[in-house]
Design a protein around this motif. Structure first.
Motif: not given
Length: 175
Positions: A159-171
């Motif tokens: 499970v991978f959460y990213t939020w670099n300059g945007h709202a958190p998204t999950v992959q």
């Protein structure tokens, strides 16, 4: 025969004393620590859920205090939970939206285990990662992302959460 037995008895006594002394030393150091399994957040649904108030976390190195029965409610304390916002002033709408910074718990059950994240509008953080029997868990966290990977042999799921300059998204990733 007696001459052969004396060194064996002396060696046995010396080894027993050394083991006892070592055990006592390690035991006295480790007595103040406790390695409890991680506590999972209770969930009622199989998919992602939102919980407004997470339970308090207890450090793994301190055992929780024994709880005493709660005091009987008084007439002034009849509500079961605090209100999320102060009462609305006269003429204002009856309900107001949750603050933008309020965290929501999101739980993901994937092959190999379950990961729970605290997600806001601008970031995410790992709350718990609980592997299934026979699986191992690894976690990585950076200022702009967090990743949880469950592995068993050559199997891997993440499970991978990213939020670099945007709202958190999950992959999700499974190999």
């Amino acid at each position: 025969m007696r001459q052969a037995l004396v060194p064996v008895v002396a060696w046995s006594l010396a080894t027993g004393a050394a083991v006892t002394l070592s055990w006592w030393g390690v035991h006295s150091v480790m007595a103040g620590t406790a390695y409890d399994p991680p506590r999972a957040v209770p969930l009622t649904a199989a998919g992602p859920t939102a919980v407004s108030t997470p339970p308090p976390l207890v450090p793994a190195t301190r055992r929780p205090e024994p709880s005493s029965p709660p005091p009987a409610p008084t007439p002034s304390a009849t509500r079961s939970a605090p209100s999320p916002s102060p009462p609305a002033p006269t003429g204002a709408p009856a309900s107001s939206p949750a603050p933008a910074h309020a965290a929501r718990l999101r739980s993901y059950e994937i092959t190999g285990g379950r990961a729970v994240f605290s997600v806001t509008d601008t970031s995410a953080s790992l709350v718990s990662a609980t592997p299934e029997a026979g699986w191992q868990v690894q976690t990585w966290s950076q200022p702009e992302w967090v990743r949880v990977t469950f592995t068993r042999g050559t199997q891997e799921s993440s499970v991978f959460y990213t939020w670099n300059g945007h709202a958190p998204t999950v992959q999700f990733d499974a190999r």
